[in-house]
Design a protein around this motif. Structure first.
Motif, short mmCIF file in Angstrom:
data_model
loop_
_atom_site.label_atom_id
_atom_site.label_comp_id
_atom_site.label_asym_id
_atom_site.label_seq_id
_atom_site.Cartn_x
_atom_site.Cartn_y
_atom_site.Cartn_z
N THR A 1 1.59 10.92 6.08
CA THR A 1 2.83 10.95 6.86
C THR A 1 4.05 10.94 5.96
N ALA A 2 4.06 10.07 4.96
CA ALA A 2 5.18 10.00 4.03
C ALA A 2 5.33 11.33 3.28
N ARG A 3 4.21 11.92 2.87
CA ARG A 3 4.27 13.18 2.12
C ARG A 3 4.81 14.32 2.98
N ILE A 4 4.27 14.45 4.20
CA ILE A 4 4.68 15.56 5.07
C ILE A 4 6.16 15.45 5.43
N THR A 5 6.62 14.25 5.78
CA THR A 5 8.01 14.10 6.21
C THR A 5 8.99 14.29 5.05
N ASN B 1 0.79 -1.23 0.00
CA ASN B 1 0.00 0.00 0.00
C ASN B 1 0.83 1.28 0.00
N LEU B 2 2.11 1.19 0.34
CA LEU B 2 2.95 2.38 0.38
C LEU B 2 4.24 2.11 -0.39
N GLY B 3 4.49 2.92 -1.40
CA GLY B 3 5.71 2.75 -2.18
C GLY B 3 6.92 3.27 -1.43
N LEU B 4 8.05 2.57 -1.56
CA LEU B 4 9.27 3.04 -0.92
C LEU B 4 9.71 4.38 -1.52
N GLU C 1 14.32 -0.90 4.42
CA GLU C 1 12.91 -0.76 4.07
C GLU C 1 12.01 -1.03 5.27
N ASN C 2 12.29 -2.10 6.01
CA ASN C 2 11.47 -2.44 7.16
C ASN C 2 11.49 -1.32 8.21
N GLU D 1 23.38 2.38 -4.61
CA GLU D 1 22.73 3.06 -5.73
C GLU D 1 21.42 2.38 -6.12
N VAL D 2 21.37 1.05 -6.03
CA VAL D 2 20.14 0.32 -6.34
C VAL D 2 19.04 0.70 -5.35
N LEU D 3 19.36 0.65 -4.04
CA LEU D 3 18.37 1.00 -3.03
C LEU D 3 18.04 2.49 -3.08
N GLY D 4 19.06 3.31 -3.39
CA GLY D 4 18.84 4.75 -3.47
C GLY D 4 17.83 5.13 -4.52
N LYS D 5 17.78 4.36 -5.60
CA LYS D 5 16.81 4.64 -6.67
C LYS D 5 15.40 4.19 -6.30
#
Length: 683
Positions: free
Chosen positions: A669-673, A423-426, A648-649, A446-450
């Motif tokens: 929450t994700a947007r505000i932070t 439900n929530l994209g990284l 991620e966890n 770099e993989v995780l950073g993308k």
């Protein structure tokens, strides 16, 4: 000998060199020699030896108290640099029975600090060697040996048979914990407190080269300061075993008021401190106790880098006069408490608490044994917790791993589901403070950073600046360049050179801030060898802070027990504020947060507060208050991890927690932070 400076007596009825008479030069009195006394009164020899063995102790405490000590039983857990001196001191004070618990064997590197460690005992089990030594001191003592390491899994099995008289003999008067693991300490202490067993714990002493200038500290564990082992054990006791917290204080030292409710329902204010009633004996890990710098090379006679101890390199890391001092102080307190204890108090030893906070510290729920009685005896509160825990689906826990049942219950099933990868994209989360580059390769980062929205690699010292810069520039993400207080000592020699280098790199990197910088009054350098240097921490922090002002850069701040110095450096000087300030993994008080954000001249408008699961959710109830009081436009999330593993966890977990605490949706929450983090870094 009982008398000194003797001379032979010349008498008419005795030979000139008779061995039968001696005269004291001090008193001018004549006494028969011991040899002559033994020859004529051989039948009294054993009684005389028994009398004189502890005659000094009897003169100090009296016959009745000597009998108390002889009837006492002390359990010593961990027969090492501290525990061995405790056992020996108590044996020489005529304590009647011991139970020694340890599975280790004597290594040649133990000789420098452990009472029973000698060339002749190398390779022997520690408990057996200590038993032999005790019996050489007091042949009438009883010594029980348990060859095992005490931990959470077996503490009940080993200590329960010792509680009642008849298990091994005398009733336990004291349990002395000298282990060096905070998890084991916490389990031992929790079990003893629940079962009303007088318990003492000792602090770490590794690396101290000087005898503590202010002596050994003996106080309640709740108050112990400047000892990492005891601080970690106390934290574990509070988080896992429901031990209470003391009175909270503001940065200026003023105690916070606690609202309580009377039986009538009226609120009242209280400042009462809640002690653990667990005696802590330790030396404070202050810089003056680490006066001698050890070599980083075992070839130079020092400990190999990292300060690890092993039999192969012969390194030690502890001094006998430090561990011995702690052991002697602990033994003194044991004797003092045993003699002061009344018969009524002795009768209550081993009787488990049935009410109060002590009754909840060792239960099946937190790792203890089965509760006495049937399940019908469980409190309504505990039944409710069990009911709530069973309501969280296992599949959901598999997506976001949370190993704290009360925390799972607080966040709730719906919020955890909303924060899951379904439900929530990284790519909606900004990791505002991380150290992935310390233990992960550039390709992996770099993989995780993308996958994330953005991340800010945060450096710890000059040696990792360039790796972080390469990765951040390739992704177009911000980076924090600076020297962390834990590693600042490694860069003292070339201090001015790297400050100039930091200025050059920061001035040519638009998306850069100065960090991680700060102050830490508790931490000892990670190598375990180098002594703390707080004055240099202050100097380095001040220089990096001045650089941030000069370049108009934000800063990322590490602050532990140094709120006053941080606040003074930031706000009380006649200089401008840095462009922004990130107090990362904020663990300060909510009152200090309030003071910061409400400062005059709008200085608090540019202060941000970061929260991470690895730091802040260990004491999540305190964090809950901080998150709720944090202004909505100043809060950011961070992983604070040193590698890509589990990022991620941990990010999803802290987002879910903040969403629940703020009453926001997970998406909101994700947007505000991330918007806050963009503003902080100037993205």
């Amino acid at each position: 000998m009982l008398f000194c400076q003797f001379e032979r007596v010349v008498r008419n009825d005795l030979p000139l060199f008779s061995p039968r008479r001696i005269r004291s030069k001090r008193t001018n009195r004549v006494y028969p020699t011991r040899a002559f006394a033994r020859k004529e009164e051989n039948s009294c020899e054993l009684d005389a030896n028994k009398q004189y063995a502890f005659v000094g102790t009897e003169k100090l405490y009296g016959q009745s108290n000597i009998q108390k000590l002889q009837n006492s039983h002390v359990v010593v857990i961990g027969i090492g640099g501290v525990g061995s001196w405790i056992a020996e001191s108590l044996a020489r004070t005529s304590v009647g029975e011991f139970t020694l618990i340890d599975l280790d064997f004597i290594c040649v590197t133990n000789i420098n600090r452990q009472a029973m460690a000698m060339e002749s005992t190398v390779g022997q089990p520690k408990v057996l060697a200590m038993k032999k030594r005790i019996l050489d001191i007091n042949k009438d003592a009883k010594v029980n040996c348990v060859e095992d390491f005490l931990n959470k899994e077996n503490v009940e099995e080993i200590l329960e048979p010792l509680i009642t008289v008849g298990g091994h003999g005398r009733k336990i008067e004291y349990v002395v914990d000298c282990t060096d693991s905070e998890q084991d300490k916490a389990a031992i202490i929790a079990y003893c407190v629940k079962h009303n067993l007088p318990v003492m714990t000792t602090g770490g002493a590794a690396g101290m080269t000087n005898f503590p200038a202010n002596g050994v500290v003996v106080e309640d564990l709740q108050k112990a300061t400047f000892n990492r082992l005891l601080a970690s054990a106390r934290k574990t006791l509070r988080e896992k075993y429901a031990f209470p917290r003391g009175v909270k204080k503001f940065p200026n030292g003023k105690r916070m008021k606690i609202d309580t409710t009377n039986k009538d329902g009226k609120k009242k204010e209280s400042f009462k401190e809640r002690k653990f009633k667990v005696t802590a004996v330790y030396a404070k890990e202050l810089s003056e106790n680490f006066a001698v710098k050890s070599s980083n090379s075992s070839s130079n006679g020092g400990v190999a880098l990292g300060g690890k101890i092993n039999c192969a390199d012969g390194s030690s890391g502890s001094a006998a006069f430090v561990t011995g001092a702690i052991g002697l102080a602990a033994a003194s307190r044991v004797v003092e408490d045993v003699l002061a204890r009344t018969e009524l108090q002795r009768e209550k030893i081993g009787q488990p608490f049935e009410s109060g906070w002590q009754s909840k510290v060792w239960t099946k729920a937190n790792g203890g044994g089965e509760e006495k009685g049937s399940t019908n005896d469980l409190s309504d509160d505990r039944k409710e917790r069990n009911k709530d825990a069973s309501s969280v689906p296992m599949s959901l826990c598999d997506q976001i791993h949370v190993d704290d049942t009360p925390l799972i219950n607080f966040i709730g099933e719906d919020v955890l589901r909303d924060a899951s990868k379904d439900n929530l994209g990284l790519n909606e989360i900004f990791d505002a403070h991380c150290h992935w580059h310390l233990d992960s390769g550039e390709n992996e980062i770099e993989v995780l950073g993308k996958e994330v929205y953005k991340m800010a690699l945060t450096c710890t010292q000059p040696s990792d600046w360039y790796k972080a810069l390469r990765i951040s520039k390739s992704l177009g993400y911000p980076v924090a360049l600076g020297a962390h207080p834990w590693w600042i000592h490694e860069n003292k020699a070339n201090f001015h050179a790297w400050i100039e280098e930091l200025e050059a790199l920061s001035s040519t990197t638009p998306l850069s801030i100065i960090g991680e910088i700060g102050l830490d009054k508790i931490a000892v350098p990670p190598d375990g060898i180098t002594p703390p240097d707080y004055p240099f921490q202050l100097e380095a922090f001040s220089k990096q802070l001045d650089l941030a002002r000069k370049l108009n850069k934000p800063i990322a701040v590490h602050c532990v027990k140094a709120t006053s110095d941080i606040q003074s450096a930031l706000f009380e000087r006649d200089t401008k504020m840095p462009r922004a300030v990130l107090l990362h993994s904020y663990s300060g008080s909510s009152e200090w947060m309030r003071q910061l954000v409400s400062m005059k001249q709008k200085k608090g408008n540019d202060i941000y507060f970061g929260f991470s699961s690895v730091v802040n959710l260990r004491g999540w109830k305190k964090t809950l208050e901080n998150v709720q009081r944090c202004p909505d436009n100043r809060i950011v999330v961070e992983s604070d991890l040193v590698s890509c593993e589990n990022v991620e966890n941990e990010l999803r977990k802290i987002v879910a927690f903040i969403a629940k605490a703020k009453g926001w949706s997970v998406k909101e929450t994700a947007r505000i932070t991330r918007e806050n983090a963009d503003r902080l870094y100037g993205c």
